[in-house]
Scaffold this motif. Sequence first.
Motif, PDB file in Angstrom:
ATOM      1  N   VAL A   1      28.222  41.595  36.851  1.00  0.00           N
ATOM      2  CA  VAL A   1      29.006  41.281  38.047  1.00  0.00           C
ATOM      3  C   VAL A   1      29.670  39.917  37.879  1.00  0.00           C
ATOM      4  CG1 VAL A   1      28.948  40.962  40.553  1.00  0.00           C
ATOM      5  CG2 VAL A   1      27.481  42.693  39.480  1.00  0.00           C
ATOM      6  N   VAL A   2      30.962  39.887  38.092  1.00  0.00           N
ATOM      7  CA  VAL A   2      31.736  38.653  37.975  1.00  0.00           C
ATOM      8  C   VAL A   2      31.630  37.889  39.294  1.00  0.00           C
ATOM      9  CG1 VAL A   2      34.075  37.732  37.654  1.00  0.00           C
ATOM     10  CG2 VAL A   2      33.305  39.694  36.304  1.00  0.00           C
ATOM     11  N   ILE A   3      31.281  36.603  39.176  1.00  0.00           N
ATOM     12  CA  ILE A   3      31.158  35.764  40.380  1.00  0.00           C
ATOM     13  C   ILE A   3      32.451  34.962  40.557  1.00  0.00           C
ATOM     14  CG2 ILE A   3      29.831  33.946  41.538  1.00  0.00           C
ATOM     15  CD1 ILE A   3      28.157  36.512  41.154  1.00  0.00           C
ATOM     16  N   PHE A   4      33.183  35.340  41.590  1.00  0.00           N
ATOM     17  CA  PHE A   4      34.467  34.705  41.904  1.00  0.00           C
ATOM     18  C   PHE A   4      34.388  34.025  43.260  1.00  0.00           C
ATOM     19  CE2 PHE A   4      38.788  35.081  43.801  1.00  0.00           C
ATOM     20  CZ  PHE A   4      39.520  34.384  42.853  1.00  0.00           C
ATOM     21  N   HIS A   5      33.411  34.476  44.073  1.00  0.00           N
ATOM     22  CA  HIS A   5      33.262  34.001  45.458  1.00  0.00           C
ATOM     23  C   HIS A   5      31.773  34.018  45.775  1.00  0.00           C
ATOM     24  CE1 HIS A   5      33.390  34.433  49.910  1.00  0.00           C
ATOM     25  NE2 HIS A   5      34.447  33.651  49.781  1.00  0.00           N
TER      26      HIS A   5
ATOM     27  N   PRO B   1      30.225  34.035  35.521  1.00  0.00           N
ATOM     28  CA  PRO B   1      31.235  33.312  36.292  1.00  0.00           C
ATOM     29  C   PRO B   1      32.637  33.743  35.902  1.00  0.00           C
ATOM     30  CG  PRO B   1      30.283  31.896  34.592  1.00  0.00           C
ATOM     31  CD  PRO B   1      29.504  33.179  34.563  1.00  0.00           C
ATOM     32  N   GLU B   2      33.478  33.965  36.888  1.00  0.00           N
ATOM     33  CA  GLU B   2      34.898  34.188  36.589  1.00  0.00           C
ATOM     34  C   GLU B   2      35.395  32.893  35.953  1.00  0.00           C
ATOM     35  OE1 GLU B   2      39.089  34.376  36.773  1.00  0.00           O
ATOM     36  OE2 GLU B   2      37.975  33.007  38.051  1.00  0.00           O
TER      37      GLU B   2
ATOM     38  N   ALA C   1      34.232  28.908  36.943  1.00  0.00           N
ATOM     39  CA  ALA C   1      32.967  28.622  36.247  1.00  0.00           C
ATOM     40  C   ALA C   1      32.378  27.289  36.695  1.00  0.00           C
ATOM     41  CB  ALA C   1      33.185  28.644  34.741  1.00  0.00           C
ATOM     42  N   LYS C   2      33.210  26.257  36.787  1.00  0.00           N
ATOM     43  CA  LYS C   2      32.677  24.930  37.168  1.00  0.00           C
ATOM     44  C   LYS C   2      32.144  24.973  38.595  1.00  0.00           C
ATOM     45  CE  LYS C   2      34.627  21.471  34.217  1.00  0.00           C
ATOM     46  NZ  LYS C   2      35.964  21.495  33.655  1.00  0.00           N
ATOM     47  N   LEU C   3      32.875  25.640  39.473  1.00  0.00           N
ATOM     48  CA  LEU C   3      32.512  25.690  40.891  1.00  0.00           C
ATOM     49  C   LEU C   3      31.173  26.395  41.109  1.00  0.00           C
ATOM     50  CD1 LEU C   3      33.458  25.127  43.809  1.00  0.00           C
ATOM     51  CD2 LEU C   3      34.675  27.324  43.743  1.00  0.00           C
ATOM     52  N   TYR C   4      30.947  27.504  40.379  1.00  0.00           N
ATOM     53  CA  TYR C   4      29.762  28.314  40.672  1.00  0.00           C
ATOM     54  C   TYR C   4      28.636  28.218  39.645  1.00  0.00           C
ATOM     55  CZ  TYR C   4      32.270  30.363  44.554  1.00  0.00           C
ATOM     56  OH  TYR C   4      32.931  30.531  45.740  1.00  0.00           O
ATOM     57  N   MET C   5      28.825  27.442  38.562  1.00  0.00           N
ATOM     58  CA  MET C   5      27.802  27.459  37.502  1.00  0.00           C
ATOM     59  C   MET C   5      26.429  27.032  38.024  1.00  0.00           C
ATOM     60  SD  MET C   5      27.515  28.559  34.537  1.00  0.00           S
ATOM     61  CE  MET C   5      29.006  28.543  33.573  1.00  0.00           C
TER      62      MET C   5
ATOM     63  N   LEU D   1      28.212  34.910  29.700  1.00  0.00           N
ATOM     64  CA  LEU D   1      29.356  33.982  29.635  1.00  0.00           C
ATOM     65  C   LEU D   1      30.434  34.590  28.754  1.00  0.00           C
ATOM     66  CD1 LEU D   1      27.501  30.582  29.091  1.00  0.00           C
ATOM     67  CD2 LEU D   1      28.514  31.420  31.220  1.00  0.00           C
ATOM     68  N   GLN D   2      31.671  34.246  29.032  1.00  0.00           N
ATOM     69  CA  GLN D   2      32.789  34.761  28.211  1.00  0.00           C
ATOM     70  C   GLN D   2      32.918  33.891  26.964  1.00  0.00           C
ATOM     71  OE1 GLN D   2      35.708  34.796  31.569  1.00  0.00           O
ATOM     72  NE2 GLN D   2      36.061  36.861  30.839  1.00  0.00           N
TER      73      GLN D   2
END
Length: 208
Positions: free
Chosen positions: A145-149, A173-174, A178-182, A199-200
């Motif tokens: 699952v990609v975390i964007f929000h 993390p999208e 990435a920085k916002l939600y890491m 991680l990508q």
Amino acid sequence: MDKTKGVKEGLMLPLMEAFYTIQGEGVYSGVPAYFIRLGGCDVGCVWCDVKESWEAGKWPVIPIEEIVEGALEYPGRMVVITGGEPLMYNLNPLTALLKENGFAIHIETSGAHPFSGDFDWVCFSPKKFKAPHPSIYKKADELKVVIFHKSDFEFAEKHASLVQETCVKSIQPEWSKAKLYMDSIVEYVKSNPDWKISLQTHKFMDIP
Ligand code: SF4
């Protein structure tokens, strides 16, 4: 063969690109793989990084034999079928032919269309923009699952409750968030150890 009929039967497919690289994400991160990127997607993720794939008609329609010949040119015997949304197509003939030629076959899908094909690894990455088809839940080996929000953690749990118990669950993390939600992602996985982080890594390696 008529192209419309060929695509309908899964004997010809719109191919956006195919390339040999390293799988960057998920459980098989770091493993060399031949990527087959099919054109066409009707999911419409706002953060999609392959928006040029969406319009299937832009891409050449290729017989599956040619697609497999391309894969055979490289030493790796792992193929990743991706898109676009690959399950828009009947993948039974392509996966059968890849199997005959000795490939391990993976798919990256949002699950938004009925399942087809014979895979060794199914990576299911559900999207909020188009609900998955129920056929995916029994097939998924990996839920990514990609975390964007921040609401995506709850979205992740909703889908985790529907997959098989053996399914590997990861949050990723999208790239632009990435920085916002890491920190939240790290804390989430520490508190919920049935999840892991994806991680990508191909983006860090600057490879396709
Ligand atoms: S499902 Fe994949 S290809 Fe389709 S819009 Fe979403 S990220 Fe892009």
